[in-house]
Design a protein around this motif. Structure first.
Motif, PDB file in Angstrom:
ATOM      1  N   THR A 169       0.828  -1.192  -0.056  1.00 14.72           N
ATOM      2  CA  THR A 169       0.140   0.129  -0.050  1.00 14.72           C
ATOM      3  C   THR A 169       0.861   1.322  -0.012  1.00 14.72           C
ATOM      4  OG1 THR A 169      -1.893   1.274   1.204  1.00 14.72           O
ATOM      5  CG2 THR A 169      -0.236  -0.003   2.445  1.00 14.72           C
ATOM      6  N   ASP A 170       0.321   2.360  -0.473  1.00  9.63           N
ATOM      7  CA  ASP A 170       0.886   3.722  -0.709  1.00  9.63           C
ATOM      8  C   ASP A 170       2.554   3.371  -1.133  1.00  9.63           C
ATOM      9  OD1 ASP A 170      -1.595   4.225   0.144  1.00  9.63           O
ATOM     10  OD2 ASP A 170      -0.828   5.326   2.197  1.00  9.63           O
ATOM     11  N   THR A 171       2.869   2.912  -1.869  1.00 15.06           N
ATOM     12  CA  THR A 171       4.068   2.617  -2.502  1.00 15.06           C
ATOM     13  C   THR A 171       4.689   3.582  -3.177  1.00 15.06           C
ATOM     14  OG1 THR A 171       5.958   0.735  -3.147  1.00 15.06           O
ATOM     15  CG2 THR A 171       3.874   1.335  -4.578  1.00 15.06           C
ATOM     16  N   PRO A 172       6.288   3.958  -2.866  1.00 18.32           N
ATOM     17  CA  PRO A 172       6.744   5.146  -3.577  1.00 18.32           C
ATOM     18  C   PRO A 172       6.904   4.721  -5.254  1.00 18.32           C
ATOM     19  CG  PRO A 172       7.738   4.783  -1.694  1.00 18.32           C
ATOM     20  CD  PRO A 172       6.763   3.773  -1.840  1.00 18.32           C
ATOM     21  N   LEU A 173       6.384   5.666  -6.151  1.00 20.64           N
ATOM     22  CA  LEU A 173       6.556   5.246  -7.249  1.00 20.64           C
ATOM     23  C   LEU A 173       7.708   6.199  -8.136  1.00 20.64           C
ATOM     24  CD1 LEU A 173       2.871   5.146  -8.148  1.00 20.64           C
ATOM     25  CD2 LEU A 173       4.374   3.290  -7.608  1.00 20.64           C
ATOM     26  N   LEU A 174       7.691   7.517  -8.037  1.00 19.49           N
ATOM     27  CA  LEU A 174       8.288   8.543  -8.969  1.00 19.49           C
ATOM     28  C   LEU A 174       8.950   9.355  -7.982  1.00 19.49           C
ATOM     29  CD1 LEU A 174       5.997   9.014 -11.870  1.00 19.49           C
ATOM     30  CD2 LEU A 174       8.027   7.577 -11.896  1.00 19.49           C
ATOM     31  N   ALA A 175      10.105  10.174  -8.211  1.00 21.75           N
ATOM     32  CA  ALA A 175      10.509  11.108  -7.839  1.00 21.75           C
ATOM     33  C   ALA A 175      10.969  12.161  -8.679  1.00 21.75           C
ATOM     34  CB  ALA A 175      11.756  10.951  -6.702  1.00 21.75           C
ATOM     35  N   TRP A 176      11.062  13.513  -8.406  1.00 22.80           N
ATOM     36  CA  TRP A 176      11.611  14.456  -9.403  1.00 22.80           C
ATOM     37  C   TRP A 176      12.021  15.710  -8.358  1.00 22.80           C
ATOM     38  CZ3 TRP A 176       6.485  14.625  -8.360  1.00 22.80           C
ATOM     39  CH2 TRP A 176       5.777  15.891  -8.274  1.00 22.80           C
ATOM     40  N   HIS A 177      12.850  16.643  -9.097  1.00 25.30           N
ATOM     41  CA  HIS A 177      13.395  17.706  -8.357  1.00 25.30           C
ATOM     42  C   HIS A 177      12.902  19.047  -9.267  1.00 25.30           C
ATOM     43  CE1 HIS A 177      16.392  17.691 -11.225  1.00 25.30           C
ATOM     44  NE2 HIS A 177      16.661  18.885 -11.037  1.00 25.30           N
ATOM     45  N   GLU A 178      12.782  20.155  -8.637  1.00 25.20           N
ATOM     46  CA  GLU A 178      12.746  21.406  -9.268  1.00 25.20           C
ATOM     47  C   GLU A 178      13.620  22.557  -8.617  1.00 25.20           C
ATOM     48  OE1 GLU A 178       8.498  22.825  -9.496  1.00 25.20           O
ATOM     49  OE2 GLU A 178       7.758  20.621  -9.406  1.00 25.20           O
TER      50      GLU A 178
END
Length: 467
Positions: A169-178
């Motif tokens: 459940t609620d698994t991390p999928l993606l990340a990004w930065h700005e």
């Protein structure tokens, strides 16, 4: 006072890369560049040589036969990934179909190294094997964003929760930065955000669909200022804490990577980590959000995230059956138009609530019926400015060719009306999900300028053939 508040909150909660590839040797038992990791089998190793000191990233097309995020007992397979014997990240594989994934390996020194991949505890009973196709390790030329990316330890619910819950459940999928310029010339502020498959607490599913145009959870996680050489500026590291507060980071670093933990059911962070957590995620945060787009555009770039989000709703029983757009309950995700539009709000002229904007859809078969993204709830419209995502629930079987018009609808989000105008300037996309919960090509695009006022609160933005 700030310290006491911080610890009080913690107590309440319980706690496409650009760069030259590294030299990668094919592992034993790998066919055509595919690494196979079996339950109960030996760990697989991947030697590589770093041509310089820096951040490394591993990428592959990951699949697990027999796994489906939609089925209890078959949710995922977990692979533990180590570099030179040090556990750096985990991979949760929620699909039997190959999905391109990319993870950070942290800082490595120039020279020879070895990645070890093991079938890990936390995998579903139905999971027996993971295939990692096209596996390769890279070192990006500009790694400043990777260098400061957070390690996010999995939610454990310590001391009484399931330490492997992010495998189901609620698994991390993606990340990004700005990035944005800092006050000091030459310095930059880097902010990191993540996408989770859902949130077990916080905003409920119908409101997520109406207000945010998705059922994933998207949160900024960590923010830090760096100088001209990419060094962290002391005292500038902050993170999003429980209750969506911003706290100074006082936890530990692994090199320049802050170690945080998902510690609430709506995926906020703590910088105090529970004892011996088994799962940790160092997602590849090298990409950034397309300019002028809503945060949900990062999901559009990785369409498999929509499937995982929908499958979690199915498995957790969060969808009404049969779907009915006349109710406010969440329906089958395939019955929604997923839209993104851009808006700005003008100056208020009176006391009262600021206006939000919702989208309305009329169908050719019954143009007298208006299907609203906010389902008639003022607080489910979009109050924030810029590019925003929303959804409109429609009768089952509706296709893009059935839509007669899309309208913008101004409505105050609370008591009173402050009279501020709202100007809509674009619809950036509009699509349905296919039978496999993957986005179909966008069938809606519009550019223009329509101002909604208290006296004229609605306007047609799009009709077939109108762009």
């Amino acid at each position: 006072m700030r310290s006491r508040a911080r610890h009080a909150v913690l107590a309440l909660t319980g706690a496409a890369l650009a760069g030259a590839p590294l030299a990668v040797a094919a592992p034993a038992a790998a066919a055509s560049g595919t690494i196979v990791v079996d339950r109960g089998g030996p760990a697989r190793t991947l030697p590589f040589t770093a041509g310089r000191d820096g951040e490394a990233v591993i990428s592959f097309a990951a699949s697990a036969p027999g796994v489906s995020w939609a089925r209890e007992g078959a949710e995922s397979a977990v692979v533990s990934i180590a570099v030179d014997g040090r556990h750096v990240t985990d991979l949760v594989v929620p699909s039997s179909e190959p999905v391109d994934r990319s993870l950070g390996l942290g800082h490595v020194r120039k020279g020879d190294h070895e990645v070890t991949l093991r079938f890990a505890k936390g995998s579903a009973p139905a999971a027996a094997r993971v295939r990692l196709g096209r596996t390769r390790v890279r070192m990006p030329a500009d790694a400043t964003a990777l260098r400061h990316a957070p390690v996010v330890v999995g939610r454990t619910g310590w001391p009484f929760g399931d330490p492997y819950q992010n495998a189901t459940t609620d698994t991390p999928l993606l990340a990004w930065h700005e990035t944005r310029p800092a006050a000091t010339p030459g310095h930059r502020v880097i902010e990191y955000s993540m996408v989770w498959s859902n949130e077990d607490g916080g905003t409920d599913t119908p409101a997520l669909l109406a207000r945010w145009g998705r059922t994933t959870d998207i949160e900024w996680v960590y923010r830090v200022e760096v100088d001209e050489s990419g060094e962290r500026v002391a005292g500038t590291a902050v993170y999003q804490a429980p209750l969506h507060l911003t706290f100074q980071f006082t936890g530990r670093f692994e090199g320049d990577h802050p170690v945080l933990q998902t510690c609430t059911e709506n995926n906020n962070m703590c910088d105090v980590v529970s004892p011996d957590p088994p799962l940790r995620f160092l997602l590849d945060a090298s990409r950034t959000r397309p300019p002028g787009r809503a945060r949900e555009a990062v999901m559009d770039r990785d369409p498999w995230t929509y499937r995982v989000a929908a499958q979690e709703l199915v498995r957790e029983g969060k969808i009404e059956r049969p779907s009915d757009p006349a109710t406010r309950e969440a329906g089958d995700p395939r019955t929604y138009l997923f839209a993104e539009f851009a808006k700005t709000t003008g100056a208020p002229t009176a006391w009262g609530s600021a206006p939000g904007v919702a989208l309305g859809v009329r169908l050719k078969a019954d143009p007298s019926t208006l299907y609203r993204s906010d389902h008639g709830r003022p607080d489910w419209s979009a109050e924030r400015d810029g590019a925003v995502a929303t959804t409109v629930e429609l009768p089952q079987g509706t296709a893009m060719s059935d839509i007669a018009s899309i309208e913008a609808l101004r409505r105050p989000v609370g008591l009173g009306d402050n009279g501020a105008p709202a100007t809509v300037t674009s619809i950036n996309r509009g699509f349905f999900l296919d039978d496999a919960y993957l986005p179909q090509p966008s069938g809606v695009s519009w550019q223009g300028s329509v101002t909604l006022t208290r006296e004229n609160p609605s306007a047609v933005l799009w009709r077939p053939g109108l762009t």
